[in-house]
Design a protein around this motif. Structure first.
Motif, PDB file in Angstrom:
ATOM      1  N   GLU A   1       0.813  -1.208   0.000  1.00  0.00           N
ATOM      2  CA  GLU A   1       0.000   0.000   0.000  1.00  0.00           C
ATOM      3  C   GLU A   1       0.851   1.264   0.000  1.00  0.00           C
ATOM      4  O   GLU A   1       1.990   1.282   0.486  1.00  0.00           O
ATOM      5  N   ALA A   2       0.265   2.308  -0.545  1.00  0.00           N
ATOM      6  CA  ALA A   2       0.773   3.670  -0.367  1.00  0.00           C
ATOM      7  C   ALA A   2      -0.300   4.412   0.426  1.00  0.00           C
ATOM      8  O   ALA A   2      -1.436   4.542  -0.044  1.00  0.00           O
ATOM      9  N   TRP A   3       0.044   4.830   1.620  1.00  0.00           N
ATOM     10  CA  TRP A   3      -0.917   5.504   2.499  1.00  0.00           C
ATOM     11  C   TRP A   3      -0.673   7.012   2.475  1.00  0.00           C
ATOM     12  O   TRP A   3       0.460   7.470   2.659  1.00  0.00           O
ATOM     13  N   LEU A   4      -1.727   7.775   2.313  1.00  0.00           N
ATOM     14  CA  LEU A   4      -1.667   9.212   2.532  1.00  0.00           C
ATOM     15  C   LEU A   4      -2.187   9.472   3.933  1.00  0.00           C
ATOM     16  O   LEU A   4      -3.326   9.116   4.271  1.00  0.00           O
ATOM     17  N   VAL A   5      -1.341  10.067   4.781  1.00  0.00           N
ATOM     18  CA  VAL A   5      -1.735  10.360   6.157  1.00  0.00           C
ATOM     19  C   VAL A   5      -1.663  11.862   6.389  1.00  0.00           C
ATOM     20  O   VAL A   5      -0.910  12.584   5.720  1.00  0.00           O
ATOM     21  N   ASP A   6      -2.463  12.342   7.346  1.00  0.00           N
ATOM     22  CA  ASP A   6      -2.322  13.740   7.734  1.00  0.00           C
ATOM     23  C   ASP A   6      -1.154  13.858   8.702  1.00  0.00           C
ATOM     24  O   ASP A   6      -0.485  12.869   9.024  1.00  0.00           O
ATOM     25  N   TRP A   7      -0.912  15.078   9.187  1.00  0.00           N
ATOM     26  CA  TRP A   7       0.288  15.285   9.995  1.00  0.00           C
ATOM     27  C   TRP A   7       0.117  14.895  11.460  1.00  0.00           C
ATOM     28  O   TRP A   7       0.984  15.172  12.292  1.00  0.00           O
ATOM     29  N   ASN A   8      -0.991  14.181  11.728  1.00  0.00           N
ATOM     30  CA  ASN A   8      -1.158  13.485  13.002  1.00  0.00           C
ATOM     31  C   ASN A   8      -1.083  11.976  12.818  1.00  0.00           C
ATOM     32  O   ASN A   8      -1.245  11.229  13.777  1.00  0.00           O
TER      33      ASN A   8
END
Length: 276
Positions: free
Chosen positions: A74-81
């Motif tokens: 997977e490639a995960w896009l996460v926020d800065w939390n």
């Protein structure tokens, strides 16, 4: 340009033996990556992309890990939390580098079938191509990638350097040889900032306590090494690398060649790098 001319141009860009500046850096944990082995980063306006690494077959056996239930990485896009806001599924294998650009995720494999997997935001495979200047079926592995000004940079282990490729024609355009030093023979991810390329480097060793990670900064226009950085003791184990708001961001994959699994106390964490 012939292959020989290409490499001679790249080697000529580096001023070997020239003195460079040095400084130190420390690491500060930010958040845990999604469960798995995070081994690649890309910062975008939407957040931080994290690449999943899996080990299967002979690699899983070598690391004493169970065969994964799924080979999808997977490639995960996460926020800065650290909250996951998007997931893109890819057919990459043992991913050790990634880039995000032109509306695609570029996952770079470090195990057969090797190569660069171009995947759209709906998890559709667009292309699978090998690192240039090698065999058509096996361009070798990679430990890093970066999208910059419409071009794809690949940290190529076979070529022992960072290669800029036109993502449409797949033609190589520039080559920056890896920094050479007796205690800097491991090379990881790259990122670009204000005319410079940063790369993670380190020494071969058997455990986290004996690891001596560092950074090297190249002039992006010439490939010349302009600075080296040593991490202070007890720092996180850096694998991925990205630049966000003027700060270097990295991740600790949790697995490292020749180390016990999860040997680093910050395995699985995303962290910030600060100069001291």
């Amino acid at each position: 340009m012939t292959k020989r001319e290409f490499f001679m141009a790249g080697l000529g860009a580096v001023a070997f033996g020239q003195k460079v500046s040095t400084r130190k850096a420390k690491t500060t944990k930010l958040f845990k990556a999604p469960p798995g082995f995070p081994n690649g980063l890309a910062a975008t306006p939407e957040g931080l992309w994290v690449a999943e690494q899996k080990l299967s077959g002979g690699q899983a056996t070598a690391y004493g890990l169970p065969e994964p239930r799924s080979l999808t990485e997977e490639a995960w896009l996460v926020d800065w939390n650290g909250k996951v806001v998007k997931t893109v599924s890819t057919p990459s294998r043992n991913t050790s580098g990634m880039a995000v650009g032109d509306g695609y995720v570029w996952m770079i494999a470090n195990a057969p079938p090797q190569g660069v997997f171009q995947v759209d935001m709906k998890s559709k495979l667009i292309s699978h191509r090998q690192i240039p200047l090698g065999p058509a079926s096996d361009g070798g592995g990679s430990h890093g990638g970066q999208w910059h000004d419409g071009k794809l940079w690949i940290s190529s282990l076979r070529l022992r350097g960072n290669l800029r490729v036109d993502p449409k024609t797949w033609q190589p355009e520039m080559f920056i040889p890896f920094y050479q030093a007796p205690d800097r023979n491991r090379y990881h991810d790259i990122t670009i900032d204000n005319g410079s390329m940063w790369q993670i480097v380190g020494n071969d060793c058997k455990s986290w306590k004996d690891y001596r990670p560092g950074l090297v900064r190249y002039d992006l226009a010439t490939g010349r090494v302009v600075e080296t950085v040593d991490f202070v003791s007890n720092s996180c184990d850096p694998h991925g690398l990205a630049m966000h708001d003027g700060k270097l961001i990295s991740c600790d994959a949790g697995i490292h060649p020749n180390w016990p699994n999860m040997d680093s106390p910050t395995a699985g964490w995303v962290f910030q790098i600060d100069f001291v």
